[in-house]
Design an enzyme around this catalytic site. Structure first.
Site, PDB file in Angstrom:
ATOM      1  NE  ARG A 155      -1.108   3.116  13.259  1.00  0.00           N
ATOM      2  CZ  ARG A 155      -0.307   2.148  12.864  1.00  0.00           C
ATOM      3  NH1 ARG A 155       0.982   2.202  13.164  1.00  0.00           N
ATOM      4  NH2 ARG A 155      -0.771   1.128  12.171  1.00  0.00           N
ATOM      5  CG  ASP A 177      -2.049  -1.008   1.094  1.00  0.00           C
ATOM      6  OD1 ASP A 177      -1.945  -1.907   0.246  1.00  0.00           O
ATOM      7  OD2 ASP A 177      -3.016  -0.916   1.865  1.00  0.00           O
ATOM      8  CB  SER A 220      -4.733  -6.118   7.670  1.00  0.00           C
ATOM      9  OG  SER A 220      -4.244  -4.864   8.093  1.00  0.00           O
ATOM     10  CG  ASP A 265      -4.155   2.863  12.256  1.00  0.00           C
ATOM     11  OD1 ASP A 265      -4.264   3.094  13.468  1.00  0.00           O
ATOM     12  OD2 ASP A 265      -3.554   1.876  11.801  1.00  0.00           O
TER      13      ASP A 265
END
Length: 411
Positions: A96, A16, A177, A125
């Site tokens: 994050r 990605d 994932s 996210d």
């Protein structure tokens, strides 16, 4: 809108973000600077700088943020006892804001006008990255290709990669994932999208299956200072090294694997498998020591705030004023959470067996079942009468009020 000349991209090196790097260069006709944060994910970082530059990055930052991650993000959250919906120790969520913080710092240093990420429009996210960036520098713009482009499937991504000579990473037939750092690894997608399906055996990474864990228990001690773990079995470690050592111990004994359906911030339910071996041990030991050292009312007040605090992290509000204010209150409660906890690690369990502290509020002379000279048991009679006054206004069924003048008969 002013022209975007430079973008800082959170870059993992996977399919990605590799495609996103090239897509941003083409769509925005700008420079792309990548940041790859080493948060303890291991071999995934091998050769990532060269790959980013080959794919078109102007600069590629690969930075070891492990100590900052443990010291300034993991430890404050664990001092708060943060756990989302009673089970999730926030391994992805807490990483994050650190990545967003460093992206902003690089953007300011390099004169970039925007930040970019590879999060989808369905997940949490995207919110965490963008709120983190807003909290650090609200003037920066945000680019979220999954909300902009017309690539709708993995097949589309593969075709784009082939057309643009982008190296496609080897997935090694692992379709999930997956997000990993020193605190945890998460698995989503594939067979996990049906909440009735059991996770496949290949989904284990940090934790041994319970069936393969040692048949003999292992006893360890963890020392804490002001709510933070500082030593294991008497040996002091840096914050990051301590988390990694607990991961080794917990993973060996199959501790810390959670399979749950949770509520995403965007509104949908999702199913994930999380492995947090070291964090689980740390959480259990910390809670146990608090039972010895914290005042009852202080503990109960802090506990009432745990769901809210955990929700702030999960939803991306790490840099929000309410989280910062709440952290100050929580850290005040931790000033006496210093001492040692002894635990037994066995077959998926971390079981506290002993605890001690110079700030212990436990008094053996008060708690003993043997004869004592400090507590008059008859005093409890008056205490019970006082706390029970409000219950005397109703019958045992609560269906009728007792008539005035009848209360004396209940004494």
């Amino acid at each position: 809108m002013s022209k975007i000349e430079k973008v800082v991209l959170a870059y993992s090196g996977g399919l990605d973000t590799s495609i996103i790097l090239k897509w941003i260069k083409q769509e925005y006709n700008c420079e792309v600077i990548t940041l790859t944060a080493d948060l303890g994910q291991g071999e995934e970082l091998d050769g990532i700088e060269e790959k980013a530059l080959k794919t078109g990055a102007t600069k590629a930052f690969v930075e070891d943020l492990r100590e900052e991650f443990a010291r300034d993000f993991i430890f404050p959250a664990f001092r708060a006892g943060a756990i989302y919906e009673g089970r999730y120790l926030l391994g992805t969520s807490i990483a994050r804001p650190l990545i967003a913080k460093r992206m902003v710092e690089i953007a300011e240093m390099e004169g970039a006008q925007a930040l970019a990420h590879g999060a989808t429009g369905k997940g949490n996210d995207q919110v965490r990255f963008e709120l983190g960036g807003m909290g650090m520098n609200p003037r920066l713009k945000h680019i979220a290709p999954w909300r902009e482009w017309d690539l709708k499937s993995r097949t589309d991504l593969m075709k784009f990669a082939e057309a643009n000579d982008i190296e496609i990473p080897n997935t090694r037939k692992k379709p999930w994932s997956m997000d990993a750092n020193m605190l945890h690894v998460s698995f989503e997608g594939a067979e996990l999208e049906d909440p009735w399906n059991a996770p496949s055996p290949e989904s284990y990474r940090y934790c041994r299956p319970i069936e393969e864990a040692p048949d003999e228990p292992e006893i360890i001690t963890i020392d804490f200072e002001k709510g933070d773990p500082v030593a294991i079995n008497g040996t002091k470690y840096s914050p990051a090294a301590l988390v990694e050592k607990l991961n080794e111990l917990g993973g060996k004994h199959g501790i810390g694997r959670v399979d749950m359906v949770e509520n995403r911030f965007v509104g949908m339910k999702s199913r994930g498998v999380y492995e947090t071996p070291g964090g689980t041990i740390m959480h259990i030991a910390h809670r146990d020591l608090e039972g010895l050292c914290m005042d009852r009312e202080v503990m109960h007040l802090r506990d009432s705030l745990i769901p809210k605090y955990a929700e702030m992290i999960y939803n991306g509000f790490w840099f929000a004023p309410e989280r910062i204010a709440l952290q100050a209150m929580i850290d005040e409660t931790q000033k006496t959470v210093t001492g040692t906890v002894r635990l037994k690690l066995y077959k998926g369990n971390a079981i506290p067996e002993g605890r001690k502290s110079p700030y212990s509020l436990y008094r053996e002379d008060l708690a003993t079942f043997e004869e004592d000279e400090v507590y008059n048991q008859k005093d409890a009679e008056g205490f019970i009468k006082l706390v029970g006054l409000r219950l005397k206004g109703k019958t045992s069924s609560g269906s009728e009020w007792i008539k005035e003048g009848d209360v004396e008969d209940l004494d």
